[in-house]
Design a protein around this motif. Structure first.
Motif, PDB file in Angstrom:
ATOM      1  N   UNK A 144       0.828  -1.206   0.000  1.00 44.83           N
ATOM      2  CA  UNK A 144       0.000   0.000   0.000  1.00 44.83           C
ATOM      3  C   UNK A 144       0.859   1.251   0.000  1.00 44.83           C
ATOM      4  N   UNK A 145       0.230   2.371  -0.327  1.00 43.36           N
ATOM      5  CA  UNK A 145       0.940   3.636  -0.318  1.00 43.36           C
ATOM      6  C   UNK A 145       1.088   4.155   1.123  1.00 43.36           C
ATOM      7  N   UNK A 146       2.096   4.991   1.299  1.00 39.04           N
ATOM      8  CA  UNK A 146       2.269   5.621   2.595  1.00 39.04           C
ATOM      9  C   UNK A 146       1.087   6.557   2.861  1.00 39.04           C
ATOM     10  N   UNK A 147       0.616   6.560   4.105  1.00 42.76           N
ATOM     11  CA  UNK A 147      -0.543   7.377   4.435  1.00 42.76           C
ATOM     12  C   UNK A 147      -0.318   8.169   5.715  1.00 42.76           C
ATOM     13  N   UNK A 148      -1.015   9.289   5.786  1.00 42.88           N
ATOM     14  CA  UNK A 148      -0.961  10.152   6.962  1.00 42.88           C
ATOM     15  C   UNK A 148      -1.688   9.499   8.131  1.00 42.88           C
ATOM     16  N   UNK A 149      -1.104   9.663   9.342  1.00 37.11           N
ATOM     17  CA  UNK A 149      -1.732   9.151  10.553  1.00 37.11           C
ATOM     18  C   UNK A 149      -2.047  10.278  11.525  1.00 37.11           C
ATOM     19  N   UNK A 150      -1.050  11.092  11.853  1.00 36.67           N
ATOM     20  CA  UNK A 150      -1.245  12.129  12.854  1.00 36.67           C
ATOM     21  C   UNK A 150      -0.219  13.236  12.655  1.00 36.67           C
ATOM     22  N   UNK A 151      -0.578  14.436  13.089  1.00 37.36           N
ATOM     23  CA  UNK A 151       0.327  15.571  12.991  1.00 37.36           C
ATOM     24  C   UNK A 151       0.180  16.445  14.225  1.00 37.36           C
ATOM     25  N   UNK A 152       1.254  17.162  14.526  1.00 38.36           N
ATOM     26  CA  UNK A 152       1.262  18.047  15.694  1.00 38.36           C
ATOM     27  C   UNK A 152       2.090  19.277  15.361  1.00 38.36           C
ATOM     28  N   UNK A 153       1.622  20.435  15.790  1.00 38.03           N
ATOM     29  CA  UNK A 153       2.368  21.647  15.482  1.00 38.03           C
ATOM     30  C   UNK A 153       3.517  21.817  16.469  1.00 38.03           C
ATOM     31  N   UNK A 154       4.221  22.943  16.370  1.00 38.15           N
ATOM     32  CA  UNK A 154       5.488  23.072  17.072  1.00 38.15           C
ATOM     33  C   UNK A 154       5.366  22.995  18.594  1.00 38.15           C
ATOM     34  N   UNK A 155       4.260  23.476  19.149  1.00 38.94           N
ATOM     35  CA  UNK A 155       4.132  23.489  20.615  1.00 38.94           C
ATOM     36  C   UNK A 155       3.090  22.508  21.127  1.00 38.94           C
ATOM     37  N   UNK A 156       2.563  21.687  20.239  1.00 35.15           N
ATOM     38  CA  UNK A 156       1.568  20.700  20.668  1.00 35.15           C
ATOM     39  C   UNK A 156       0.170  21.246  20.787  1.00 35.15           C
ATOM     40  N   UNK A 157      -0.027  22.498  20.410  1.00 29.46           N
ATOM     41  CA  UNK A 157      -1.330  23.111  20.556  1.00 29.46           C
ATOM     42  C   UNK A 157      -2.359  22.654  19.544  1.00 29.46           C
ATOM     43  N   UNK A 158      -1.891  22.189  18.412  1.00 29.77           N
ATOM     44  CA  UNK A 158      -2.788  21.698  17.356  1.00 29.77           C
ATOM     45  C   UNK A 158      -2.392  20.292  16.948  1.00 29.77           C
ATOM     46  N   UNK A 159      -3.374  19.431  16.848  1.00 31.21           N
ATOM     47  CA  UNK A 159      -3.136  18.067  16.397  1.00 31.21           C
ATOM     48  C   UNK A 159      -4.208  17.665  15.388  1.00 31.21           C
ATOM     49  N   UNK A 160      -3.847  16.768  14.501  1.00 32.27           N
ATOM     50  CA  UNK A 160      -4.772  16.241  13.506  1.00 32.27           C
ATOM     51  C   UNK A 160      -4.557  14.741  13.399  1.00 32.27           C
ATOM     52  N   UNK A 161      -5.651  14.044  13.078  1.00 37.19           N
ATOM     53  CA  UNK A 161      -5.589  12.587  12.975  1.00 37.19           C
ATOM     54  C   UNK A 161      -6.348  12.102  11.748  1.00 37.19           C
ATOM     55  N   UNK A 162      -5.867  11.011  11.205  1.00 35.79           N
ATOM     56  CA  UNK A 162      -6.634  10.334  10.166  1.00 35.79           C
ATOM     57  C   UNK A 162      -7.879   9.721  10.804  1.00 35.79           C
ATOM     58  N   UNK A 163      -8.943   9.631  10.025  1.00 36.38           N
ATOM     59  CA  UNK A 163     -10.186   9.060  10.544  1.00 36.38           C
ATOM     60  C   UNK A 163      -9.982   7.648  11.081  1.00 36.38           C
ATOM     61  N   UNK A 164      -9.089   6.921  10.443  1.00 35.42           N
ATOM     62  CA  UNK A 164      -8.885   5.515  10.802  1.00 35.42           C
ATOM     63  C   UNK A 164      -8.286   5.323  12.187  1.00 35.42           C
ATOM     64  N   UNK A 165      -7.669   6.371  12.745  1.00 35.62           N
ATOM     65  CA  UNK A 165      -7.022   6.235  14.056  1.00 35.62           C
ATOM     66  C   UNK A 165      -7.587   7.191  15.095  1.00 35.62           C
ATOM     67  N   UNK A 166      -8.479   8.076  14.669  1.00 35.10           N
ATOM     68  CA  UNK A 166      -9.080   9.046  15.585  1.00 35.10           C
ATOM     69  C   UNK A 166      -9.699   8.321  16.779  1.00 35.10           C
ATOM     70  N   UNK A 167      -9.354   8.791  17.973  1.00 38.28           N
ATOM     71  CA  UNK A 167      -9.899   8.187  19.180  1.00 38.28           C
ATOM     72  C   UNK A 167      -9.095   7.015  19.712  1.00 38.28           C
ATOM     73  N   UNK A 168      -8.176   6.513  18.911  1.00 39.80           N
ATOM     74  CA  UNK A 168      -7.335   5.385  19.357  1.00 39.80           C
ATOM     75  C   UNK A 168      -5.866   5.783  19.504  1.00 39.80           C
ATOM     76  N   UNK A 169      -5.407   6.676  18.653  1.00 39.42           N
ATOM     77  CA  UNK A 169      -4.009   7.111  18.667  1.00 39.42           C
ATOM     78  C   UNK A 169      -3.920   8.539  19.199  1.00 39.42           C
ATOM     79  N   UNK A 170      -2.799   8.842  19.870  1.00 37.18           N
ATOM     80  CA  UNK A 170      -2.552  10.190  20.369  1.00 37.18           C
ATOM     81  C   UNK A 170      -1.119  10.590  20.047  1.00 37.18           C
TER      82      UNK A 170
END
Length: 123
Positions: free
Chosen positions: A43-69
């Motif tokens: 499979x192709x590489x896919x996005x899982x999670x991201x965090x900005x420089x100070x941890x104030x903003x985070x984003x998650x793929x739908x597939x891991x939302x609620x399970x990964x931090x």
């Protein structure tokens, strides 16, 4: 130049947990936003999670939302990915990446990549 080294991968049963770490070299770690991506066999590489420089903003793929931090400790030049309730479909090589952008979910925006750590989830 930033060097990234992932650790913490391994074999875990479905429903279990793992915490991945990504240690960064250099004194400018806090100026980078960080991301976790994964690539499963065939499979192709896919996005899982991201965090900005100070941890104030985070984003998650739908597939891991609620399970990964995703989190980071700038004083330790380290970003983490806590993975709970793991499923067999989470099996993949997990990569951390750094970007000088404010935050990004896009592979082509990443400036630096680690070599990855393998996570295998058995059913």
């Amino acid at each position: 130049q930033v060097q990234l080294v992932e650790s913490g991968g391994g074999l875990v049963q479905a429903g279990g947990s793992l915490r991945l770490s990504c240690a960064a070299s250099g004194r400018t770690f806090s100026s980078y936003s960080m991301g976790w991506f994964r690539q499963a066999p065939g499979k192709e590489r896919e996005f899982i999670a991201a965090i900005n420089w100070n941890g104030g903003n985070t984003y998650y793929a739908d597939s891991v939302q609620g399970r990964f931090t995703i989190s980071r400790v700038n004083a330790k030049n380290t970003v983490y990915l806590q993975m709970n309730s793991l499923k067999p479909e989470d099996t993949a090589v997990y990569y951390c990446a750094a970007t000088s952008r404010s935050i990004s979910l896009v592979i082509r925006d990443m400036d630096y990549w680690g070599k990855g750590t393998l996570v295998t989830v058995s059913s």
